[in-house]
Design an enzyme around this catalytic site. Structure first.
Site, PDB file in Angstrom:
ATOM      1  N   ASP A 147       0.845  -1.204   0.000  1.00 36.72           N
ATOM      2  CA  ASP A 147       0.000   0.000   0.000  1.00 36.72           C
ATOM      3  C   ASP A 147       0.879   1.252   0.000  1.00 36.72           C
ATOM      4  O   ASP A 147       1.212   1.809   1.042  1.00 36.72           O
ATOM      5  CB  ASP A 147      -1.000   0.021   1.161  1.00 36.72           C
ATOM      6  CG  ASP A 147      -2.179  -0.910   0.919  1.00 36.72           C
ATOM      7  OD1 ASP A 147      -2.224  -1.543  -0.161  1.00 36.72           O
ATOM      8  OD2 ASP A 147      -3.051  -1.006   1.796  1.00 36.72           O
ATOM      9  N   ASN A 203      -3.360  -4.243  -1.416  1.00 43.46           N
ATOM     10  CA  ASN A 203      -4.604  -4.108  -2.179  1.00 43.46           C
ATOM     11  C   ASN A 203      -4.705  -2.775  -2.914  1.00 43.46           C
ATOM     12  O   ASN A 203      -5.331  -2.682  -3.964  1.00 43.46           O
ATOM     13  CB  ASN A 203      -5.822  -4.320  -1.274  1.00 43.46           C
ATOM     14  CG  ASN A 203      -5.831  -3.415  -0.075  1.00 43.46           C
ATOM     15  OD1 ASN A 203      -4.853  -3.383   0.688  1.00 43.46           O
ATOM     16  ND2 ASN A 203      -6.899  -2.666   0.126  1.00 43.46           N
ATOM     17  N   HIS A 249     -10.491  -5.481   8.834  1.00 45.33           N
ATOM     18  CA  HIS A 249      -9.887  -6.554   8.021  1.00 45.33           C
ATOM     19  C   HIS A 249      -9.740  -7.848   8.814  1.00 45.33           C
ATOM     20  O   HIS A 249      -8.842  -8.637   8.578  1.00 45.33           O
ATOM     21  CB  HIS A 249      -8.519  -6.114   7.467  1.00 45.33           C
ATOM     22  CG  HIS A 249      -8.572  -4.849   6.672  1.00 45.33           C
ATOM     23  ND1 HIS A 249      -9.427  -4.690   5.609  1.00 45.33           N
ATOM     24  CD2 HIS A 249      -7.860  -3.703   6.779  1.00 45.33           C
ATOM     25  CE1 HIS A 249      -9.242  -3.479   5.093  1.00 45.33           C
ATOM     26  NE2 HIS A 249      -8.311  -2.866   5.788  1.00 45.33           N
ATOM     27  N   HIS A 290      -1.782  -3.563   5.997  1.00 46.04           N
ATOM     28  CA  HIS A 290      -3.218  -3.594   5.728  1.00 46.04           C
ATOM     29  C   HIS A 290      -4.052  -2.993   6.852  1.00 46.04           C
ATOM     30  O   HIS A 290      -4.906  -2.146   6.594  1.00 46.04           O
ATOM     31  CB  HIS A 290      -3.649  -5.021   5.421  1.00 46.04           C
ATOM     32  CG  HIS A 290      -4.934  -5.126   4.668  1.00 46.04           C
ATOM     33  ND1 HIS A 290      -5.290  -4.240   3.672  1.00 46.04           N
ATOM     34  CD2 HIS A 290      -5.955  -6.028   4.766  1.00 46.04           C
ATOM     35  CE1 HIS A 290      -6.483  -4.591   3.191  1.00 46.04           C
ATOM     36  NE2 HIS A 290      -6.904  -5.660   3.832  1.00 46.04           N
ATOM     37  N   VAL A 291      -3.862  -3.453   8.078  1.00 42.97           N
ATOM     38  CA  VAL A 291      -4.597  -2.905   9.213  1.00 42.97           C
ATOM     39  C   VAL A 291      -3.821  -1.683   9.702  1.00 42.97           C
ATOM     40  O   VAL A 291      -2.627  -1.782   9.978  1.00 42.97           O
ATOM     41  CB  VAL A 291      -4.717  -3.950  10.340  1.00 42.97           C
ATOM     42  CG1 VAL A 291      -5.410  -3.350  11.551  1.00 42.97           C
ATOM     43  CG2 VAL A 291      -5.460  -5.174   9.831  1.00 42.97           C
TER      44      VAL A 291
END
Ligand SMILES: *[C@@H]1O[C@H](CO)[C@@H](O)[C@H](O)[C@H]1NC(C)=O
Ligand SMILES: *[C@@H]1O[C@H](CO)[C@@H](O)[C@H](O)[C@H]1NC(C)=O
Ligand SMILES: *[C@@H]1O[C@H](CO)[C@@H](O)[C@H](O)[C@H]1NC(C)=O
Ligand SMILES: *[C@@H]1O[C@H](CO)[C@@H](O)[C@H](O)[C@H]1NC(C)=O
Ligand SMILES: [Fe+2]
Length: 463
Positions: free
Chosen positions: A190, A227, A322, A349-350
């Site tokens: 990311d 993502n 998530h 992600h988190v």
């Protein structure tokens, strides 16, 4: 914050840690203001002066052992030269010429993206390099790693989910100003969050490249796809996943026998780093599965004691954001991680920080009901470090109670450092942006799983 308040927080943290079900849920108090992207006219996004000046310069490891570097940059006005001139102190200049690629995304057309691999570098050597042509060249430098070997000390910085907000700028500044000097960055995915904008405004990929250049031009960043690298948007005809990311960021995947740039491995000093893709197929028989199956037996812990895996979506995450997204990949790969005694797994992600104890959950076989994470000294520690500070803000809603295996969790922005000392010891710290540059908010001395598999858990009431 005053010294008194700081101690109060510390006391609360310790108190909470001693009596909760799991480890520590830090009670550190932070500002709740939303993270906003720095506007295009910000200093960090300024274009380097001069006609067709190279911009968005970034480097990454270019081979399997650290004797090659991939240099990448963008020119906006015309293609210009793809040649990198490089030299070490007092030595003659070498040249290597790369290639240009461009891409279109909806109504955006990229600049001229240059990728040039420079090879046969000496280990442990400072190199200067120059890119550009005509009247406009720019000079940078990097230091190659020491030769691969079991007791080579090396320090990695770890960041994830960086984005380009004022908080992202703080995270990068804290990494740069940390007295612990990272020599390469393990980036867990990311990057730009350009997809946050309408039509995935790809000029936000360009601005991110200019923002990160102050670090990425001087030390290799080891890239993992997240993502926000997918940029999959069929509604505007963009059906090829990872298009902008793969055009802009190159990795040495063929050198580790991989067939795709989304999963690969490198050796660097005393570490063996495996990068996985949470957003590519990993089921039985798929290319990624097949590659990892053949990859683990190749790791020689007598040469590279530290086995580290990077992925974007965490397997062990007790945040409600998530929650369980990493579960399907865990089911596929976790038995191998235990079998091959992976030391550490970093994921993002988190948008918070979390560190687990050594646990595995591999006993379950659909009929036996054994599906509780168990203390396992052959298992890795799982670290979620998606706290780079992007536009989506903090993930501050944890599941309760804190699971037993969760050693420390906190919703604050920050980064981490891993100081590998030798084959047995590596000192790890997490740094939050709201502290001074030298403050370590969470620290552990990790013991190597192959050479010194001694219990290094930190939660007193865990065992
Ligand atoms: C792309 O299209 C959008 C919407 O029509 C517009 O606002 C934007 O300026 C366009 N960008 C370019 C580079 O043409
Ligand atoms: C970003 O951080 C750098 C280094 O601390 C600082 O010089 C710069 O002004 C900051 N820019 C913004 C837009 O916050
Ligand atoms: C926090 O997470 C729980 C569990 O997913 C959810 O039920 C709740 O609505 C969330 N609270 C907030 C404020 O988002
Ligand atoms: C490895 O590093 C640790 C931590 O610095 C140190 O205590 C230990 O003595 C070192 N081991 C050897 C064999 O040098
Ligand atoms: Fe993500």
């Amino acid at each position: 914050m005053g010294v008194y308040a700081y101690f109060l927080v510390l006391l609360l943290t310790i108190y909470h840690g001693a009596f909760s079900n799991g480890g520590i849920t830090s009670s550190f108090v932070r500002k709740e203001a939303k993270s906003i992207d720095m506007p295009f006219h910000s200093d960090v996004f300024s274009h380097p002066p001069g006609y067709n000046a190279p911009q968005q310069v970034h480097i990454t490891q270019g081979d399997h052992v650290g004797r090659a570097v991939i240099v990448s940059w963008v020119t906006q006005d015309e293609p210009g030269s793809s040649t990198v001139v490089y030299w070490s102190q007092n030595n003659k200049k070498f040249k290597s010429t790369g290639r240009i690629t461009t891409y279109k995304y909806y109504n955006y057309t990229s600049g001229f993206i240059h990728h040039c691999k420079i090879k046969n570098l000496e280990f442990n050597t400072k190199y200067y390099y120059e890119v550009g042509s005509g009247g406009t060249t720019r000079r940078f430098w990097f230091t190659t790693p020491p030769p691969v070997g079991p007791d080579v000390p090396y320090t990695f910085g770890i960041m994830g989910d960086l984005g380009q907000t004022y908080d992202s700028n703080l995270t990068l500044t804290h990494y740069e100003m940390n007295p612990v000097k990272g020599q390469a960055v393990l980036f867990v995915g990311d990057l730009s969050y350009a997809d946050h904008y309408e039509f995935h405004d790809n000029s936000r990929w360009d601005s991110w490249g200019r923002f990160a250049e102050r670090s990425t031009a001087f030390q290799p960043w080891i890239w993992t796809a997240g993502n926000h690298e997918l940029d999959y948007e069929p509604s505007i005809g963009e059906t090829k996943p990872f298009k902008p990311f793969l055009h802009r960021y190159r990795v040495p995947f063929k050198e580790s026998g991989s067939t795709e740039p989304l999963w690969y491995s490198i050796k660097r000093a005393s570490a063996y780093i495996i990068v996985l893709s949470s957003y590519s197929a990993y089921g039985m028989y798929t290319p990624q599965y097949q590659w990892l199956l053949e990859e683990f037996p190749k790791v020689n812990r007598k040469e590279t004691p530290w086995l580290i895996v990077l992925m974007h979506s965490p397997w062990y995450n007790s945040n409600s954001y998530h929650y369980m997204e990493g579960e399907t990949m865990r089911v596929m790969f976790e038995p191998w991680f235990v079998q091959y005694k992976v030391d550490l797994v970093f994921a993002g992600h988190v948008h918070a920080y979390e560190r687990s104890e050594r646990i595995s959950n591999i006993a379950y076989n659909i009929v036996n009901g054994e599906c509780t994470p168990a203390h396992d000294q052959s298992a890795p520690v799982y670290i979620t470090i998606g706290d780079g500070g992007n536009i989506e803000g903090l993930a501050n809603n944890m599941t309760e109670p804190q699971p037993k295996y969760s050693a420390f969790r906190e919703a604050s922005f920050g980064h981490a450092t891993l100081e590998i000392k030798n084959r047995t010891h590596a000192y790890y710290s997490w740094h939050r942006n709201s502290d001074g540059y030298a403050v370590r908010a969470d620290t552990v001395m990790f013991y190597n799983r192959f050479w010194h598999p001694v219990d290094d858990s930190t939660t007193k009431n865990y065992q």
